[in-house]
Enzyme design. Structure first.
Site, PDB file in Angstrom:
ATOM      1  N   ALA A   5      41.449 -11.458  60.585  1.00  0.00           N
ATOM      2  CA  ALA A   5      39.855 -11.676  60.391  1.00  0.00           C
ATOM      3  C   ALA A   5      39.345 -12.283  61.600  1.00  0.00           C
ATOM      4  CB  ALA A   5      39.591 -12.601  59.330  1.00  0.00           C
ATOM      5  N   ASN A  31      44.593 -18.320  56.849  1.00  0.00           N
ATOM      6  CA  ASN A  31      45.258 -17.612  57.905  1.00  0.00           C
ATOM      7  C   ASN A  31      44.862 -17.460  59.341  1.00  0.00           C
ATOM      8  OD1 ASN A  31      47.682 -16.819  56.123  1.00  0.00           O
ATOM      9  ND2 ASN A  31      46.210 -15.558  54.991  1.00  0.00           N
ATOM     10  N   HIS A  85      33.800 -17.109  60.802  1.00  0.00           N
ATOM     11  CA  HIS A  85      35.010 -17.749  61.800  1.00  0.00           C
ATOM     12  C   HIS A  85      34.354 -18.083  63.101  1.00  0.00           C
ATOM     13  CE1 HIS A  85      37.532 -16.377  58.523  1.00  0.00           C
ATOM     14  NE2 HIS A  85      37.197 -15.068  58.653  1.00  0.00           N
TER      15      HIS A  85
END
Length: 273
Positions: A130, A196, A226
């Site tokens: 991601a 993750n 993120h």
């Protein structure tokens, strides 16, 4: 890549198969899906909806799965699948694409997987998932890293079912709230379905205990955000991604499934980028 193995038949596997069906240069020879007992019909439905190979099989045991001789196996089922099947896949000589990278925060498991890969002549492949900029971070690491931080910001509902619920009243939040600050190893261990990305950044930077992580529940956003900030000997940079949550699981960014698909498409294409 002519023969593909997938572990799992959930939302991420569906994303991978949909992307492969749309972008493969030619159909594969065979695809096999490994599932837990009771999920066979779900896997069969996925294969029927996304035809990527001339033949397909659904297996409920790792021995039968590996007997189908996949060239590469993609894990789309979470940390438990990495622990349960990773060593057997690698020792059997198949490259293993792992997206539940947080599982490697378990140093013993990571060491066993690497040993199995060496024994089987295979590779443990970790796609970016991601987050972006992992190529730049890996290159910057060679010049010497001064500081790497990761900030993960998600809507409160994406943190439900995690230990964040013991720290915050997620339903009552009215402003962004930091509920975790620490190392990437602790984040991956304590928030396995959410962190993750922290694990991916840590491995690219060379260590779970060197990357600082902040996790935030933010009621003002609808996407998973993120941010990675890097200071190094060759470049300083910050990367920010707003990932759309997976419809099947709000804890997971939809980008993660496409990252696995990209890795597999590169294996089936004449040009790799």
């Amino acid at each position: 890549m002519r023969r593909l193995g997938l572990i799992g038949a959930g939302g991420m596997a569906a994303t991978v198969l949909e992307a492969l069906a749309a972008h493969l240069p030619a159909p594969l020879e065979h695809v096999t899906i490994l599932v837990r007992p009771g999920s066979e019909a779900k896997a069969e439905a996925l294969l029927a909806a996304h035809r990527v190979a001339e033949a397909s099989t659904v297996r409920g045991d790792i021995a039968g799965f590996l007997a189908d001789a996949p060239d590469v196996v993609a894990e789309c089922a979470g940390h438990g699948a990495v622990r349960d099947h990773g060593e057997a896949v690698l020792r059997g000589g198949c490259d293993l694409v792992v997206i539940a990278i947080g599982a490697l925060a378990d140093a013993d498991l990571h060491a066993r997987l690497e040993a199995a890969a060496r024994a089987g002549g295979a590779k443990l492949v970790l796609p970016p998932g991601a987050v972006g900029g992992i190529d730049a971070l890996g290159a910057a690491r060679l010049s010497g890293l001064e500081e790497v931080t990761y900030l993960g910001r998600k809507p409160p509902r994406a943190w439900k079912g995690t230990s964040a619920e013991t720290r915050l009243d997620l339903d009552a939040l009215t402003e962004p709230t930091v509920f975790y600050e620490g190392t990437a190893r602790e984040a991956a261990r304590d928030y396995p379905q959410n962190a993750n990305v922290a694990a991916t950044v840590a491995l690219a930077a060379g260590g779970f205990d060197t990357v600082r992580v902040r996790l935030i529940a933010d009621p003002g956003i609808t996407r998973n955000v993120h941010e990675v900030a890097v200071r190094s000997g060759c470049a300083d940079f910050t990367i920010r991604l707003e990932g759309r949550p997976s419809p099947a699981n709000p804890k997971t960014s939809l980008t993660a499934g496409y990252s696995v698909a990209r890795e597999l498409l590169n294996r089936a294409s004449a040009t790799v980028i």
